[in-house]
Design an enzyme around this catalytic site. Sequence first.
Site, PDB file in Angstrom:
ATOM      1  NE  ARG A 266      18.851  -2.670  37.808  1.00 33.27           N
ATOM      2  CZ  ARG A 266      17.740  -3.338  38.092  1.00 33.27           C
ATOM      3  NH1 ARG A 266      16.900  -3.679  37.144  1.00 33.27           N
ATOM      4  NH2 ARG A 266      17.456  -3.674  39.339  1.00 33.27           N
ATOM      5  CG  HIS A 270      20.816  -6.992  38.392  1.00 33.54           C
ATOM      6  ND1 HIS A 270      21.518  -5.952  38.964  1.00 33.54           N
ATOM      7  CD2 HIS A 270      21.625  -8.075  38.492  1.00 33.54           C
ATOM      8  CE1 HIS A 270      22.703  -6.399  39.386  1.00 33.54           C
ATOM      9  NE2 HIS A 270      22.784  -7.680  39.110  1.00 33.54           N
ATOM     10  CE1 TYR A 279      13.651  -5.038  40.619  1.00 35.68           C
ATOM     11  CE2 TYR A 279      13.825  -7.424  40.414  1.00 35.68           C
ATOM     12  CZ  TYR A 279      14.222  -6.170  40.035  1.00 35.68           C
ATOM     13  OH  TYR A 279      15.183  -6.010  39.064  1.00 35.68           O
TER      14      TYR A 279
HETATM   15  C1  TPP Z   1      30.182  -8.364  47.620  1.00 33.06           C
HETATM   16  C2  TPP Z   1      29.066  -8.657  46.699  1.00 33.06           C
HETATM   17  N1  TPP Z   1      27.894  -9.072  47.190  1.00 33.06           N
HETATM   18  C3  TPP Z   1      26.884  -9.400  46.374  1.00 33.06           C
HETATM   19  C4  TPP Z   1      27.030  -9.303  45.024  1.00 33.06           C
HETATM   20  C5  TPP Z   1      25.910  -9.747  44.098  1.00 33.06           C
HETATM   21  N2  TPP Z   1      25.344  -8.599  43.388  1.00 33.06           N
HETATM   22  C6  TPP Z   1      25.751  -8.270  42.163  1.00 33.06           C
HETATM   23  S1  TPP Z   1      25.086  -6.859  41.646  1.00 33.06           S
HETATM   24  C7  TPP Z   1      24.211  -6.663  43.056  1.00 33.06           C
HETATM   25  C8  TPP Z   1      23.393  -5.436  43.248  1.00 33.06           C
HETATM   26  C9  TPP Z   1      24.235  -4.236  43.215  1.00 33.06           C
HETATM   27  O1  TPP Z   1      23.468  -3.089  43.276  1.00 33.06           O
HETATM   28  P1  TPP Z   1      24.096  -1.647  43.069  1.00 33.06           P
HETATM   29  O2  TPP Z   1      25.356  -1.500  43.834  1.00 33.06           O
HETATM   30  O3  TPP Z   1      23.030  -0.677  43.357  1.00 33.06           O
HETATM   31  O4  TPP Z   1      24.506  -1.596  41.536  1.00 33.06           O
HETATM   32  P2  TPP Z   1      23.644  -1.868  40.220  1.00 33.06           P
HETATM   33  O5  TPP Z   1      23.731  -3.313  39.911  1.00 33.06           O
HETATM   34  O6  TPP Z   1      22.246  -1.416  40.469  1.00 33.06           O
HETATM   35  O7  TPP Z   1      24.323  -1.082  39.180  1.00 33.06           O
HETATM   36  C10 TPP Z   1      24.427  -7.734  43.912  1.00 33.06           C
HETATM   37  C11 TPP Z   1      23.782  -7.911  45.218  1.00 33.06           C
HETATM   38  C12 TPP Z   1      28.268  -8.859  44.544  1.00 33.06           C
HETATM   39  N3  TPP Z   1      28.493  -8.720  43.233  1.00 33.06           N
HETATM   40  N4  TPP Z   1      29.268  -8.541  45.382  1.00 33.06           N
END
Ligand code: TPP
Lengths: 381, 370
Positions: A266, A270, A279
């Site tokens: 990415r 975010h 970070y």
């Molecule tokens: C069950 C849940 N817990 C926490 C979140 C908050 N949250 C949104 S995106 C994220 C990180 C997700 O990382 P990843 O799965 O690696 O996907 P990326 O965003 O990097 O595409 C978090 C912690 C959420 N959306 N759903």
Amino acid sequence: MKRIDDRAEPAPAPTLPSTEPIRLVDRKGHRVVDSAYPTPDHGTLLTLLRSMVIGRRFDRQAGALARQGRLAVYPSSYGQEACQIGGVLALAEHDWLFPTYRDCVALVTRGIDPVDTLTLMRGDWHNGYDPGRYRCAPQCTPLATNASHAVGLTYAARRKGEDVAALVLMGDGATSEGDAHEAYNFAAVWNTPVVFLIQNNHWAISVPVRKQSAAPTLAHKAIGYGMRGYHVDGNDAAAVYSVVSHALGEARAGGGPAIIEAQTYRLDPHTNSDAPQRYRDESEVEYWKERDPVARLEALLRAEGRLDDAELDRVAAEAERLATDLRERLSGERSPRGTRDAGRRGGPALSPDDLFTHVYAAAPPMLAQQRQALLDELRGV
Amino acid sequence: MTETTMAQALNRALRDALAADPDVLVYGEDVGPLGGVFRVTDGLAAEFGAERCFDSPLAEAGIVGTAVGMAMHGGRPVVEMQFDSFAYPAFEQLVSHVAKMRNRTQGAVELPMVVRIPYGGGIGGVEHHSDSSEAYYAHTPGLRVVTPGNPADGYSMLREAIDCPDPVVFLEPKRRYWDRADLELPVRTESMDRAVVRSSGTDVTLIAYGPMVATALETAEAAREEGIDVEVVDLRSLSPFDDATVAESVRRTGRAVVVHEAPMFGGYGAEVAARVTEQCFHYLEAPVLRVGGLDIPYPPPKLEEYYLPSVDRILDAMDRLQWEADWFPEAPPRPRADAVPLPCNDSAGASAGGSDRSRSEVSAWAPSRP
Ligand SMILES: Cc1ncc(C[n+]2csc(CCOP(=O)(O)OP(=O)(O)O)c2C)c(N)n1
């Protein structure tokens, strides 16, 4: 002794995925021959490139709209185009896609109108397209929770005698959730044609992938569920397309579901409200920019005489038209944080009435009363 | 005095708790170097090290489940759920283990742990970022559920929650994270299981908590201009419920409105209205009314203003409190708090009047655990 489960034979243990990702085009645009996975033909490579150029332009435009406050939020796909586009283009039209909030570019590639793609991010509604029409589930925010939906949907399709496979997009962080494990297991036990494409972009907001999993690769997780795992260079659209196509083909033929881990990055924060300087080091971003998915495919096609400036200009102009159209159609839009009065100035009509229409098949009296009370309030009755 | 936001006050509470007690651990998603998506854990990892404040794998059930184990063995975990809706994967752990451990083991095992959950809407969040999930937790015996409405309470209640021998679901009203107050920290406010009268009045009791306390105070101000003297009660603790303070207020004013963001149907306000009715029936001039969110899934950002209780909606509810009855000379005289016996099932009656509490006590936080 008679086995109590209904499998005639225990399935042979799948082989371990390679720790070195499958790659068909290196970062300089040179072919890497892999006898197991064919490099797509030039026509397909051109389609992949064109979709990535358009997808990236869309993504840049959406990012700009977010910065201008015209979107409530935008999670960028910048750098992950090869995963989203390679994955989506490998699907047949009648297959299903299960995307996350991260995957707006995948939606555009699936043929969904960019404005409708952004309905969720615009803050207009939770979902802006008809999932049945595009065979594309609503974008999922509670991580990993839609993975089991894909298993159920393909199970139902099989009962109807339909040849439907599904592609689930998920992030590296999402693989830590219990819901991910349950979905993997269901898919394997029910032998449903689902491919779980993990876009390992190395970060779950601020948390690096090494804090999510102690497995050699995320693809290794597949072994424990009794399914195939593939580890692929996620910035190589040719490899993603080829491996996803292969896995879907096997799954359709009854060979079981698969987990594909695609190594990508990415490049953006975010979302527009993230602060990555807290970070991660900027040098990491630079490292990955040198592995850009668009540049390498462009280099290959140019070197092989399949792409010239005129063709690239044509694709760029097409992307520009999409961006302009998106900008213009959203220009009357009020900001999601705007006031009620500002909302009357244009953009898609937002009716408070809509709040009540789809909670149930038919609004029960209790809700009809609330609707009336709200409308009265707004009319100043 | 310094201007302090609720987020800063919560941050300071965590910092002081980490400093005061080596058993306190802070973990969850993005609480380490990032400092939490709302920056409530800002700087803690740097100050106390990754041993004390760290990012866990992204799995809420695992976060709360491991906290149970830590609390069983001498730890005082303070875990963060990133948003209200993302705490749902941990529901099983909360309901089946966190809430029940003490009872199951006849008191042999206690779980001194805090689950912090930012909750509620009003920040323009897309779906799954604005739920008011308090009723789910408050409905679960064994969980303490508290929610601060201002920065001072943010600090004091979080310190108290961390020191508490019971597990606490600590609901943080995310739209109030950036509300400021002039504050000297550390501060100790009223005990976290007590409701507090935030603004006294004589005509109607407006009962609110968390994100709606500020809205209730605004409403009181607006109502005063219309000649209605509103008393605002900030519940602070949703479970257990401070019957005494609430009943005492309603018996004085004779009218009550309860307000929350969550959908009204089956919402926490129903519990409040029922308790007030049971305990104050003979003092009431009008039915207890509720103002809540609509009975729909939380709307998208551009429609959330239609959903959220507003000053106007609360004023409208107050208009419906049968004020006309006061103007009829033949209307029965309003019962007086000191004249009418309390309903017999009213256990709160004994302490009505709040004589057993010192409301204005504000002393520096005592870092040692009681
Ligand atoms: C069950 C849940 N817990 C926490 C979140 C908050 N949250 C949104 S995106 C994220 C990180 C997700 O990382 P990843 O799965 O690696 O996907 P990326 O965003 O990097 O595409 C978090 C912690 C959420 N959306 N759903």
